[in-house]
Scaffold this motif. Structure first.
Motif, short mmCIF file in Angstrom:
data_model
loop_
_atom_site.label_atom_id
_atom_site.label_comp_id
_atom_site.label_asym_id
_atom_site.label_seq_id
_atom_site.Cartn_x
_atom_site.Cartn_y
_atom_site.Cartn_z
N ARG A 1 0.81 -1.21 0.00
CA ARG A 1 0.00 0.00 0.00
C ARG A 1 0.85 1.27 0.00
O ARG A 1 0.48 2.26 -0.63
N LEU A 2 1.97 1.25 0.70
CA LEU A 2 2.82 2.43 0.76
C LEU A 2 3.44 2.69 -0.62
O LEU A 2 3.51 3.84 -1.07
N LEU A 3 3.87 1.63 -1.27
CA LEU A 3 4.43 1.77 -2.62
C LEU A 3 3.37 2.35 -3.56
O LEU A 3 3.64 3.30 -4.30
N ALA A 4 2.16 1.80 -3.51
CA ALA A 4 1.08 2.27 -4.39
C ALA A 4 0.75 3.73 -4.14
O ALA A 4 0.56 4.51 -5.09
N ARG A 5 0.69 4.13 -2.87
CA ARG A 5 0.36 5.52 -2.54
C ARG A 5 1.43 6.47 -3.07
O ARG A 5 1.11 7.51 -3.64
N ASN A 6 2.68 6.10 -2.90
CA ASN A 6 3.77 6.95 -3.38
C ASN A 6 3.80 7.04 -4.90
O ASN A 6 4.04 8.11 -5.46
N VAL A 7 3.55 5.94 -5.57
CA VAL A 7 3.49 5.95 -7.04
C VAL A 7 2.39 6.89 -7.51
O VAL A 7 2.59 7.73 -8.40
N ASN A 8 1.21 6.79 -6.91
CA ASN A 8 0.09 7.64 -7.32
C ASN A 8 0.37 9.11 -7.06
O ASN A 8 0.03 9.98 -7.89
N GLU A 9 0.98 9.41 -5.92
CA GLU A 9 1.29 10.81 -5.61
C GLU A 9 2.32 11.38 -6.58
O GLU A 9 2.21 12.52 -7.05
N LEU A 10 3.34 10.58 -6.90
CA LEU A 10 4.37 11.03 -7.84
C LEU A 10 3.79 11.21 -9.24
O LEU A 10 4.13 12.16 -9.95
N ARG A 11 2.90 10.31 -9.61
CA ARG A 11 2.29 10.41 -10.94
C ARG A 11 1.42 11.67 -11.05
O ARG A 11 1.41 12.33 -12.10
N GLU A 12 0.72 12.00 -10.01
CA GLU A 12 -0.11 13.20 -10.06
C GLU A 12 0.74 14.46 -10.21
O GLU A 12 0.33 15.41 -10.86
N ARG A 13 1.93 14.43 -9.61
CA ARG A 13 2.82 15.58 -9.78
C ARG A 13 3.29 15.68 -11.24
O ARG A 13 3.33 16.78 -11.81
N THR A 14 3.64 14.54 -11.85
CA THR A 14 4.12 14.59 -13.23
C THR A 14 2.99 14.92 -14.20
O THR A 14 3.25 15.39 -15.31
N ARG A 15 1.75 14.71 -13.78
CA ARG A 15 0.61 15.05 -14.64
C ARG A 15 0.62 16.52 -14.99
O ARG A 15 0.18 16.92 -16.09
N LEU A 16 1.11 17.35 -14.10
CA LEU A 16 1.16 18.80 -14.35
C LEU A 16 2.05 19.13 -15.53
O LEU A 16 1.90 20.19 -16.15
N TYR A 17 2.99 18.24 -15.84
CA TYR A 17 3.91 18.50 -16.97
C TYR A 17 3.16 18.39 -18.30
O TYR A 17 3.41 19.16 -19.21
N GLY A 18 2.26 17.42 -18.41
CA GLY A 18 1.42 17.30 -19.60
C GLY A 18 2.05 16.47 -20.70
O GLY A 18 3.19 16.73 -21.10
N PHE A 19 1.30 15.49 -21.21
CA PHE A 19 1.84 14.62 -22.25
C PHE A 19 2.01 15.36 -23.57
O PHE A 19 2.75 14.93 -24.45
N ASP A 20 1.33 16.52 -23.73
CA ASP A 20 1.46 17.28 -24.97
C ASP A 20 2.86 17.87 -25.13
O ASP A 20 3.23 18.31 -26.22
N GLN A 21 3.65 17.83 -24.05
CA GLN A 21 5.04 18.30 -24.13
C GLN A 21 5.90 17.31 -24.92
O GLN A 21 6.91 17.68 -25.50
N ILE A 22 5.50 16.03 -24.90
CA ILE A 22 6.27 15.00 -25.60
C ILE A 22 5.32 14.11 -26.41
O ILE A 22 5.19 12.92 -26.14
N PRO A 23 4.63 14.68 -27.41
CA PRO A 23 3.63 13.91 -28.17
C PRO A 23 4.22 12.71 -28.90
O PRO A 23 3.50 11.74 -29.18
N GLN A 24 5.52 12.76 -29.19
CA GLN A 24 6.15 11.64 -29.89
C GLN A 24 6.20 10.37 -29.05
O GLN A 24 6.48 9.29 -29.56
N ARG A 25 5.88 10.49 -27.76
CA ARG A 25 5.91 9.33 -26.87
C ARG A 25 4.57 8.60 -26.81
O ARG A 25 4.49 7.53 -26.21
N LEU A 26 3.55 9.13 -27.47
CA LEU A 26 2.22 8.55 -27.34
C LEU A 26 2.16 7.10 -27.81
O LEU A 26 1.83 6.19 -27.05
N GLU A 27 2.47 6.86 -29.08
CA GLU A 27 2.37 5.49 -29.60
C GLU A 27 3.42 4.56 -28.99
O GLU A 27 3.08 3.45 -28.56
N PRO A 28 4.71 4.97 -28.91
CA PRO A 28 5.70 4.09 -28.27
C PRO A 28 5.33 3.75 -26.83
O PRO A 28 5.54 2.62 -26.38
#
Length: 230
Positions: free
Chosen positions: A162-189
């Motif tokens: 549970r601790l691992l899962a919580r930390n992964v989710n919190e870190l992912r939410e922070r990276t969400r602010l960066y936005g996948f549109d910054q690196i659109p070439q990564r979508l299909e790969p």
């Protein structure tokens, strides 16, 4: 030794204070979650000034729980304070790269544990979501986040830690602010890499799944670094 007499009035006063404190804490928690969601959803963009009075009016709350909530968000790094001014923090490229280092460690271990715990049915669901996303004519940021989040969050939860899962989710939410549109070439790969990880999990090859997960996150970091070199 004589017993101290029960003071009903004092007990009621204490109970009232406890209820008041609990209620205030709940309101503060609600305000915290709501404003946090506004930030992560992009409703409050980077460098937006957050005014306590306006947030309180929008939420229909007094300013005290809102003030507590904003302090917590400053502590989490989603807001920053300069004097009396509170603003939405922009996530820096170096922040994202540091987070990805941690995610490689956590998710590399998490997928190992999850490989022997996750059900074949859930692997099928995750795989189908990845394929469906690639077949969309126009992929929105929200659709991408939903599929990406389901993949990473489900695997982290399946680790049983549970601790691992919580930390992964919190870190992912922070990276969400960066936005996948910054690196659109990564979508299909990225989708193909997810499918490879799922295949390794289906074959119960925990070591390969871990290697592929770490490679996947490293390639995200490499793509971000590539944008800086342009």
């Amino acid at each position: 030794m004589s017993e101290r007499p029960y003071d009903a009035a004092a007990h009621m006063m204490l109970s009232d204070k406890q209820r008041s404190s609990s209620s205030r804490g709940n309101l503060s928690g609600d305000a915290f979650e709501t404003v946090r969601r506004w930030i992560l959803d992009g409703q409050l963009e980077a460098d937006t000034v957050v005014i306590e009075r306006e947030v309180a009016l929008r939420l229909g709350l007094s300013r005290t729980p809102v003030r507590d909530a904003l302090r917590r968000l400053v502590g989490e790094g989603l807001l920053r304070q300069n004097g009396r001014t509170i603003m939405v923090n922009a996530i820096r490229t170096e922040d994202v790269l540091e987070i990805l280092v941690l995610r490689r460690l956590l998710e590399g271990e998490g997928v190992k544990l999850a490989t022997h715990r996750i059900s074949p049915g859930m692997l099928d669901i995750l795989y189908d979501r990845e394929v469906a996303l690639l077949q969309m004519e126009h992929i929105t940021a929200e659709a991408h986040w939903d599929v990406d989040n389901m993949f990473h969050a489900t695997i982290a939860a399946a680790s049983g830690n549970r601790l691992l899962a919580r930390n992964v989710n919190e870190l992912r939410e922070r990276t969400r602010l960066y936005g996948f549109d910054q690196i659109p070439q990564r979508l299909e790969p990225g989708r193909q890499e997810h499918c490879q990880i799922l295949e390794a999990m289906r074959e119960k090859d925990a070591e390969r799944a871990s290697m592929l997960m770490q490679k996947h996150l490293q390639q995200v970091a490499d793509a971000i670094l590539g944008t800086l070199a342009v």
